[in-house]
Design a protein around this motif. Structure first.
Motif, short mmCIF file in Angstrom:
data_model
loop_
_atom_site.label_atom_id
_atom_site.label_comp_id
_atom_site.label_asym_id
_atom_site.label_seq_id
_atom_site.Cartn_x
_atom_site.Cartn_y
_atom_site.Cartn_z
N ARG A 84 0.81 -1.22 0.00
CA ARG A 84 0.00 0.00 0.00
C ARG A 84 0.84 1.28 0.00
O ARG A 84 0.30 2.37 -0.15
CB ARG A 84 -0.93 0.01 1.21
CG ARG A 84 -1.93 -1.16 1.24
CD ARG A 84 -3.08 -0.96 0.27
NE ARG A 84 -3.85 -2.16 0.05
CZ ARG A 84 -4.81 -2.61 0.86
NH1 ARG A 84 -5.10 -1.97 1.97
NH2 ARG A 84 -5.48 -3.71 0.55
N CYS A 85 2.18 1.12 0.18
CA CYS A 85 3.04 2.31 0.24
C CYS A 85 4.46 1.90 -0.13
O CYS A 85 4.76 0.71 -0.31
CB CYS A 85 3.01 2.92 1.64
SG CYS A 85 3.64 1.81 2.92
N GLU A 86 5.33 2.90 -0.24
CA GLU A 86 6.71 2.62 -0.65
C GLU A 86 7.42 1.72 0.35
O GLU A 86 8.23 0.86 -0.04
CB GLU A 86 7.47 3.93 -0.84
CG GLU A 86 8.84 3.73 -1.47
CD GLU A 86 9.48 5.02 -1.91
OE1 GLU A 86 10.52 4.97 -2.60
OE2 GLU A 86 8.95 6.10 -1.57
N ALA A 87 7.15 1.90 1.64
CA ALA A 87 7.78 1.05 2.65
C ALA A 87 7.43 -0.42 2.46
O ALA A 87 8.27 -1.31 2.69
CB ALA A 87 7.37 1.50 4.05
N ASP A 88 6.21 -0.69 1.99
CA ASP A 88 5.80 -2.08 1.72
C ASP A 88 6.60 -2.66 0.55
O ASP A 88 6.92 -3.86 0.55
CB ASP A 88 4.31 -2.15 1.39
CG ASP A 88 3.42 -1.84 2.59
OD1 ASP A 88 3.90 -1.98 3.73
OD2 ASP A 88 2.26 -1.44 2.37
N ILE A 89 6.92 -1.83 -0.44
CA ILE A 89 7.74 -2.29 -1.56
C ILE A 89 9.14 -2.60 -1.06
O ILE A 89 9.73 -3.65 -1.41
CB ILE A 89 7.78 -1.23 -2.69
CG1 ILE A 89 6.38 -0.96 -3.22
CG2 ILE A 89 8.70 -1.69 -3.82
CD1 ILE A 89 6.30 0.20 -4.21
N ASP A 90 9.69 -1.71 -0.25
CA ASP A 90 11.04 -1.91 0.27
C ASP A 90 11.13 -3.16 1.14
O ASP A 90 12.22 -3.75 1.29
CB ASP A 90 11.48 -0.69 1.08
CG ASP A 90 11.65 0.55 0.21
OD1 ASP A 90 11.88 0.40 -1.01
OD2 ASP A 90 11.53 1.68 0.75
N ALA A 91 10.00 -3.57 1.73
CA ALA A 91 10.00 -4.74 2.62
C ALA A 91 9.85 -6.07 1.88
O ALA A 91 9.95 -7.13 2.49
CB ALA A 91 8.87 -4.60 3.65
N LEU A 92 9.63 -6.01 0.59
CA LEU A 92 9.47 -7.24 -0.19
C LEU A 92 10.77 -8.04 -0.20
O LEU A 92 11.87 -7.47 -0.16
CB LEU A 92 9.06 -6.93 -1.63
CG LEU A 92 7.67 -6.33 -1.82
CD1 LEU A 92 7.47 -5.87 -3.25
CD2 LEU A 92 6.57 -7.33 -1.43
N ASN A 93 10.65 -9.34 -0.27
CA ASN A 93 11.82 -10.21 -0.34
C ASN A 93 12.62 -9.94 -1.60
O ASN A 93 12.06 -9.59 -2.65
CB ASN A 93 11.40 -11.69 -0.35
CG ASN A 93 10.72 -12.13 0.93
OD1 ASN A 93 10.85 -11.48 1.96
ND2 ASN A 93 10.00 -13.24 0.86
N ASP A 94 13.94 -10.14 -1.53
CA ASP A 94 14.73 -10.20 -2.75
C ASP A 94 14.25 -11.41 -3.55
O ASP A 94 13.77 -12.40 -2.98
CB ASP A 94 16.22 -10.34 -2.42
CG ASP A 94 16.78 -9.08 -1.78
OD1 ASP A 94 16.23 -7.99 -2.03
OD2 ASP A 94 17.76 -9.20 -1.01
N PHE A 95 14.40 -11.34 -4.88
CA PHE A 95 13.82 -12.39 -5.72
C PHE A 95 14.82 -12.90 -6.73
O PHE A 95 15.43 -12.12 -7.46
CB PHE A 95 12.58 -11.84 -6.45
CG PHE A 95 11.93 -12.84 -7.38
CD1 PHE A 95 11.12 -13.85 -6.88
CD2 PHE A 95 12.15 -12.77 -8.75
CE1 PHE A 95 10.53 -14.78 -7.74
CE2 PHE A 95 11.55 -13.69 -9.61
CZ PHE A 95 10.74 -14.69 -9.10
N LYS A 96 15.00 -14.19 -6.76
CA LYS A 96 15.75 -14.87 -7.81
C LYS A 96 14.96 -16.10 -8.20
O LYS A 96 14.82 -17.04 -7.41
CB LYS A 96 17.16 -15.25 -7.34
CG LYS A 96 18.00 -15.87 -8.45
CD LYS A 96 19.46 -15.92 -8.11
CE LYS A 96 20.28 -16.60 -9.20
NZ LYS A 96 20.07 -16.01 -10.54
N ALA A 97 14.41 -16.07 -9.40
CA ALA A 97 13.42 -17.08 -9.80
C ALA A 97 13.94 -18.50 -9.67
O ALA A 97 13.22 -19.39 -9.19
CB ALA A 97 12.97 -16.81 -11.23
N ALA A 98 15.17 -18.75 -10.11
CA ALA A 98 15.68 -20.12 -10.11
C ALA A 98 15.72 -20.70 -8.71
O ALA A 98 15.59 -21.92 -8.53
CB ALA A 98 17.07 -20.15 -10.75
N ASP A 99 15.90 -19.84 -7.70
CA ASP A 99 15.94 -20.31 -6.30
C ASP A 99 14.57 -20.23 -5.65
O ASP A 99 14.10 -21.21 -5.06
CB ASP A 99 16.94 -19.47 -5.50
CG ASP A 99 18.37 -19.58 -6.01
OD1 ASP A 99 18.70 -20.65 -6.56
OD2 ASP A 99 19.12 -18.61 -5.89
#
Length: 358
Positions: free
Chosen positions: A104-119
């Motif tokens: 709902r806000c920029e802080a929520d985006i910053d809190a998302l997990n790092d993503f690497k599809a293969a893993d």
């Protein structure tokens, strides 16, 4: 691995000559098939089915055992990426997908997990590899993802929505926050699709299910721009072949020319667009996929055959058409009606691919 016994789907995507119009269906592995329902019950839940390599492979293969489809599509869900980003995907019976967390806000985006599809989505890649092995070159395998805008709608709304009020409010009132989310998602989708290609997918489709909810100007800024960003990053060749890209925006018929310029090889059409008109407008640039109304499958086999004939006639002669529904097959459809649909395409389309006598 590059030898295919049936490559007419890939050839049609590249607008190369074929003997008949290829056919597959969105959601061709699904609840309309009793064997799918049995396998899903065995898995315990939809998500468990997606994450079980053996069972995901099994349900992908089920429609191919019944019908002469020209492609298989990976059995998975478009919301695998938001789930891997840490939002906690779950399904409410009769309510569709839900998330434990929302953005709902920029802080929520910053809190998302790092993503690497293969893993982070290794279970999807395991399924792709297993399906390719099981197909044994019979037909190509399609990988897929949701579009950034479509994924964002679920992430911001927390699930399905009728009016997209929250996600549109963010787009219009906090565009810099929305662009940050969409850029993150576009790069995640590109990584995800490339991982599927590396695992064995021979074509990919971007499902822009909710792009048609936007205004014309907002569509280009918040949806199409980010699909272009994905396509620019995709692996272009695997197994010695080009890896074609299909873009499908539901309710996107008014933006066909812009969509045709996004870098995709094929534009998917829903049933609200006349395929003959679409071919006149953009068919010299891209292949076209579609576009029978899924509800026609509730009609009689004779009526289904009539509709197939109408669409084939509207597209006309030559390659560059992949026959499909204008959206996914619905759960209440009789499997025998799907057989009538597929058989009609197989029987009626060859005449449109015969060389014109000089």
């Amino acid at each position: 691995m590059s030898n295919l016994k049936n490559d007419r789907f890939l050839r049609a995507l590249m607008r190369q000559p074929v003997d008949r119009t290829p056919i597959w269906m969105m959601r061709q592995a699904g609840r309309y098939l009793p064997e799918y329902r049995a396998t899903r019950a065995q898995a315990g839940s939809f998500l468990d089915l997606c994450k079980n390599t053996e069972l995901a492979c099994e349900v992908t293969m089920q429609p191919l055992r019944r019908y002469p489809m020209d492609a298989a599509i990976l059995f998975s869900d478009i919301l695998t990426i938001p789930d891997a980003l840490g939002l906690g995907l779950y399904f409410e019976e009769g309510e569709g997908p839900r998330f434990h967390k929302t953005v709902r806000c920029e802080a929520d985006i910053d809190a998302l997990n790092d993503f690497k599809a293969a893993d982070d989505l290794s279970y999807v890649m395991d399924a792709v590899s297993a399906i390719r092995n099981e197909l044994n070159g019979e037909v190509p395998l399609i990988g897929f993802s949701g579009s950034p805008w479509t994924l964002a709608t679920y992430m911001v709304e927390g699930g399905s929505s009728k009016d997209f009020a929250r996600v549109k409010a963010m787009a219009y009132d906090q565009p810099e926050v929305m662009h940050k989310l969409l850029a993150l998602l576009a790069d995640a989708v590109a990584d995800y699709l490339n991982a599927q290609i590396a695992a064995g997918a021979q074509a990919v489709q971007i499902f822009d299910t909710w792009g048609g909810s936007l205004s014309a100007s907002a569509y280009k800024v918040f949806s199409l721009k980010y699909m272009q960003r994905i396509i620019a990053q995709l692996t272009k060749e695997a197994d010695g072949r080009s890896v074609p890209v299909i873009v499908f925006t539901k309710n996107g018929g008014q933006w066909l020319s812009s969509i045709a310029d996004c870098g995709a090889n094929c534009v998917g059409l829903d049933w609200t667009t006349d395929i003959g008109s679409a071919r006149q407008q953009i068919g010299s640039r891209v292949a076209l996929q579609g576009n029978m109304d899924p509800a026609i499958l509730y009609a009689s086999p004779a009526r289904i055959r009539e509709e197939v004939a109408t669409i084939l006639e509207s597209f006309g002669h030559g390659s560059g058409h992949i026959f499909n529904l204008g959206h996914g097959v619905t759960p209440g459809v009789n499997p025998d009606h799907v057989k009538a649909f597929v058989d009609a395409v197989v029987e009626l389309s060859p005449v449109y691919h015969q060389a014109v006598a000089r």
